[in-house]
Design a protein around this motif. Sequence first.
Motif, PDB file in Angstrom:
ATOM      1  N   VAL A   1     -11.586  13.063   8.525  1.00 28.96           N
ATOM      2  CA  VAL A   1     -11.508  14.473   8.913  1.00 28.96           C
ATOM      3  C   VAL A   1     -12.278  15.325   7.909  1.00 28.96           C
ATOM      4  N   ILE A   2     -12.101  15.029   6.616  1.00 24.46           N
ATOM      5  CA  ILE A   2     -12.796  15.795   5.572  1.00 24.46           C
ATOM      6  C   ILE A   2     -14.298  15.594   5.675  1.00 24.46           C
TER       7      ILE A   2
ATOM      8  N   TYR B   1     -20.108  18.647   9.781  1.00 22.45           N
ATOM      9  CA  TYR B   1     -20.167  19.732  10.760  1.00 22.45           C
ATOM     10  C   TYR B   1     -20.601  21.039  10.105  1.00 22.45           C
ATOM     11  N   SER B   2     -20.060  21.340   8.916  1.00 19.94           N
ATOM     12  CA  SER B   2     -20.405  22.599   8.267  1.00 19.94           C
ATOM     13  C   SER B   2     -21.848  22.563   7.755  1.00 19.94           C
ATOM     14  N   MET B   3     -22.341  21.409   7.321  1.00 23.14           N
ATOM     15  CA  MET B   3     -23.741  21.302   6.883  1.00 23.14           C
ATOM     16  C   MET B   3     -24.698  21.416   8.062  1.00 23.14           C
ATOM     17  N   ALA B   4     -24.295  20.922   9.218  1.00 19.76           N
ATOM     18  CA  ALA B   4     -25.156  20.981  10.396  1.00 19.76           C
ATOM     19  C   ALA B   4     -25.243  22.393  10.959  1.00 19.76           C
TER      20      ALA B   4
ATOM     21  N   THR C   1       0.837  -1.186   0.000  1.00 12.33           N
ATOM     22  CA  THR C   1       0.000   0.000   0.000  1.00 12.33           C
ATOM     23  C   THR C   1       0.880   1.246   0.000  1.00 12.33           C
ATOM     24  N   SER C   2       0.546   2.177  -0.859  1.00 11.32           N
ATOM     25  CA  SER C   2       1.282   3.422  -0.965  1.00 11.32           C
ATOM     26  C   SER C   2       1.088   4.264   0.290  1.00 11.32           C
ATOM     27  N   ILE C   3       2.137   4.949   0.716  1.00 12.65           N
ATOM     28  CA  ILE C   3       2.055   5.843   1.872  1.00 12.65           C
ATOM     29  C   ILE C   3       1.104   7.000   1.588  1.00 12.65           C
ATOM     30  N   LEU C   4       1.028   7.433   0.331  1.00 11.33           N
ATOM     31  CA  LEU C   4       0.112   8.500  -0.054  1.00 11.33           C
ATOM     32  C   LEU C   4      -1.338   8.068   0.158  1.00 11.33           C
ATOM     33  N   LEU C   5      -1.642   6.822  -0.178  1.00  9.88           N
ATOM     34  CA  LEU C   5      -2.992   6.299   0.030  1.00  9.88           C
ATOM     35  C   LEU C   5      -3.328   6.216   1.511  1.00  9.88           C
ATOM     36  N   ILE C   6      -2.373   5.802   2.314  1.00 10.48           N
ATOM     37  CA  ILE C   6      -2.605   5.715   3.761  1.00 10.48           C
ATOM     38  C   ILE C   6      -2.894   7.094   4.332  1.00 10.48           C
ATOM     39  N   VAL C   7      -2.141   8.099   3.925  1.00 12.67           N
ATOM     40  CA  VAL C   7      -2.369   9.474   4.400  1.00 12.67           C
ATOM     41  C   VAL C   7      -3.744   9.958   3.960  1.00 12.67           C
ATOM     42  N   PHE C   8      -4.111   9.671   2.695  1.00  9.68           N
ATOM     43  CA  PHE C   8      -5.423  10.077   2.193  1.00  9.68           C
ATOM     44  C   PHE C   8      -6.544   9.419   2.989  1.00  9.68           C
TER      45      PHE C   8
END
Length: 174
Positions: free
Chosen positions: A162-163, A169-172, A149-156
């Motif tokens: 969080v996203i 949260y912003s919709m609420a 597994t790519s480290i970039l995928l793990i970070v994403f």
Amino acid sequence: MEANPYAPPQSDISIAVSAEETLRRDHLSAEGAIKSVGILLILGGLVTLSAGSSAPAEVIQIGLLNVPAAFLIIVGAVQTGIGLGIRLLKPWSRIPGILICALGLLNFPVGTVFCALFIYYLANKRGTFVLSPEYKAVVAATPQVKRKTSILLIVFLLLLPVIFGWMIYSMANE
């Protein structure tokens, strides 16, 4: 010609690679994509199951559709089971996976995009082979072959909750 003293040592050792290992390495990216489809179907099924179980006697509006909550409970449970079958590369799960993704095409716009991609992965030539009994035998014969597994995928994937949390949260708070 004189031997180079700085040249790396030469050897005649060759590593024999079996036909099964070559076949598995050729289909490893398709296997990873299909296992990812399975995980996403499991997560979607659990979300659908929880949405339906919040008030089983009510009618819930999803996109343009009004759906009974009891129907969501059934669809969520079936989708979770199919996703588990796809994640485990069970041959029986391919056709039901395509059917449940066809149902997900109605969930415009996000469900349409994801489910169209899922149908592509499950219905193409590589996906059909990865979800076949022949490939299951290849996987059993090559347990040493693993996908990295790519480290970039793990970070994403770590940033994804969080996203989504920020979006909810912003919709609420509108």
